[in-house]
Design a protein around this motif. Structure first.
Motif, mmCIF file in Angstrom:
data_model
loop_
_atom_site.group_PDB
_atom_site.id
_atom_site.type_symbol
_atom_site.label_atom_id
_atom_site.label_comp_id
_atom_site.label_asym_id
_atom_site.label_seq_id
_atom_site.Cartn_x
_atom_site.Cartn_y
_atom_site.Cartn_z
ATOM 1 N N LEU A 52 -13.387 9.271 7.925
ATOM 2 C CA LEU A 52 -12.408 8.508 8.707
ATOM 3 C C LEU A 52 -12.775 7.028 8.749
ATOM 4 O O LEU A 52 -11.894 6.159 8.628
ATOM 5 C CB LEU A 52 -12.305 9.075 10.120
ATOM 6 C CG LEU A 52 -11.666 10.457 10.239
ATOM 7 C CD1 LEU A 52 -11.770 10.963 11.668
ATOM 8 C CD2 LEU A 52 -10.219 10.429 9.781
ATOM 9 N N ASP A 53 -14.062 6.724 8.902
ATOM 10 C CA ASP A 53 -14.507 5.325 8.924
ATOM 11 C C ASP A 53 -14.236 4.641 7.588
ATOM 12 O O ASP A 53 -13.731 3.517 7.538
ATOM 13 C CB ASP A 53 -16.001 5.224 9.242
ATOM 14 C CG ASP A 53 -16.329 5.550 10.690
ATOM 15 O OD1 ASP A 53 -15.399 5.729 11.501
ATOM 16 O OD2 ASP A 53 -17.535 5.634 11.005
ATOM 17 N N THR A 54 -14.591 5.310 6.502
ATOM 18 C CA THR A 54 -14.465 4.717 5.164
ATOM 19 C C THR A 54 -13.011 4.478 4.791
ATOM 20 O O THR A 54 -12.685 3.473 4.161
ATOM 21 C CB THR A 54 -15.141 5.628 4.119
ATOM 22 O OG1 THR A 54 -16.507 5.820 4.496
ATOM 23 C CG2 THR A 54 -15.083 5.018 2.740
ATOM 24 N N LEU A 55 -12.128 5.373 5.195
ATOM 25 C CA LEU A 55 -10.711 5.247 4.841
ATOM 26 C C LEU A 55 -9.877 4.613 5.953
ATOM 27 O O LEU A 55 -8.650 4.677 5.913
ATOM 28 C CB LEU A 55 -10.139 6.627 4.490
ATOM 29 C CG LEU A 55 -10.763 7.305 3.272
ATOM 30 C CD1 LEU A 55 -10.207 8.708 3.101
ATOM 31 C CD2 LEU A 55 -10.536 6.481 2.016
ATOM 32 N N SER A 56 -10.531 3.982 6.906
ATOM 33 C CA SER A 56 -9.818 3.422 8.055
ATOM 34 C C SER A 56 -8.843 2.300 7.677
ATOM 35 O O SER A 56 -7.925 2.012 8.438
ATOM 36 C CB SER A 56 -10.801 2.923 9.104
ATOM 37 O OG SER A 56 -11.563 1.854 8.585
ATOM 38 N N PHE A 57 -9.002 1.703 6.505
ATOM 39 C CA PHE A 57 -8.077 0.648 6.078
ATOM 40 C C PHE A 57 -6.752 1.218 5.583
ATOM 41 O O PHE A 57 -5.769 0.492 5.439
ATOM 42 C CB PHE A 57 -8.721 -0.220 4.978
ATOM 43 C CG PHE A 57 -8.940 0.500 3.685
ATOM 44 C CD1 PHE A 57 -8.018 0.391 2.656
ATOM 45 C CD2 PHE A 57 -10.062 1.282 3.480
ATOM 46 C CE1 PHE A 57 -8.210 1.055 1.458
ATOM 47 C CE2 PHE A 57 -10.277 1.936 2.290
ATOM 48 C CZ PHE A 57 -9.344 1.825 1.274
ATOM 49 N N MET A 58 -6.707 2.524 5.344
ATOM 50 C CA MET A 58 -5.490 3.175 4.858
ATOM 51 C C MET A 58 -4.787 3.879 6.021
ATOM 52 O O MET A 58 -5.458 4.407 6.909
ATOM 53 C CB MET A 58 -5.831 4.206 3.774
ATOM 54 C CG MET A 58 -6.535 3.618 2.572
ATOM 55 S SD MET A 58 -6.944 4.863 1.342
ATOM 56 C CE MET A 58 -5.403 4.919 0.434
#
Length: 147
Positions: A52-58
Motif C-alpha cells: 500500500l505504501d509503495t503504490l500510494s501514488f496510484m
C-alpha cells in the motif's frame, strides 16, 4: 451439509492449483494446504502495508486484506499523458519472503484516434515494484523490532 461444503472447498482448491494464474492457496510451487487451512488464508502484514505504501501514488480500486489482493486504478504520469499503468499485487504467503509476492503491471498507450490500447509493460517494471515493496517491508519489520 458440512461434508458437502468441505468437498466443495477441496475441489475449488485443487481446481485453482491447476490454473496458470497465481495460486490463491499455497505457494508457486503448487503445494496446496489442507482444506482447514484454506479457510484461514492470511497474508504478511509487512508485505501488505509495504504494498500500500509503495503504490500510494496510484489510485486504489480494490484492496482485500484477507485474500491478499491489491488492485489499483489506472494511473497517468503527468509527464507522459499518452500512457497509463495499472497494477495488481498478490500477497501469497503469511511469511515475509520474496516468493510470497507477485506484482502484475498493465500498460495502455493512446493511439492516433486518442483511444487507449493495450501495450506491453517492461518486465523489469514488475521486478522493480516487487523489490521496492520487499525493501519497504523489511524496513517496516526492522522498525517494529527496534521498538
Amino acid at each position: 451439509m458440512r461434508r458437502v461444503f468441505a468437498g466443495a472447498a477441496v475441489t475449488a482448491a485443487f481446481g485453482l492449483s491447476a490454473c496458470s494464474t497465481p495460486h490463491l492457496f499455497g505457494s508457486r510451487s503448487g503445494n496446496v494446504p489442507n482444506p482447514s487451512q484454506a479457510a484461514s488464508v492470511s497474508v504478511n502484514g509487512y508485505l501488505w502495508r509495504a504494498s500500500l505504501d509503495t503504490l500510494s501514488f496510484m489510485p486504489l480500486a480494490s484492496a482485500d486484506p484477507y485474500g491478499g489482493v491489491i488492485i489499483t486504478d489506472w494511473y497517468v504520469n503527468p509527464e507522459k499523458p499518452d500512457e497509463r499503468f495499472k497494477c495488481t499485487v498478490y500477497i501469497l504467503d503469511a511469511r515475509l519472503r520474496a516468493d510470497g509476492l507477485n506484482v502484475t503491471v498493465f500498460k495502455q498507450a493512446k493511439d492516433a484516434a486518442g483511444g487507449w490500447v493495450d501495450a506491453p509493460a517492461a518486465a523489469q517494471t514488475e521486478t522493480d515494484l516487487e523489490n521496492a515493496i520487499l525493501t519497504r517491508a523489511r524496513q517496516l519489520r526492522l522498525s517494529n523490532i527496534k521498538g
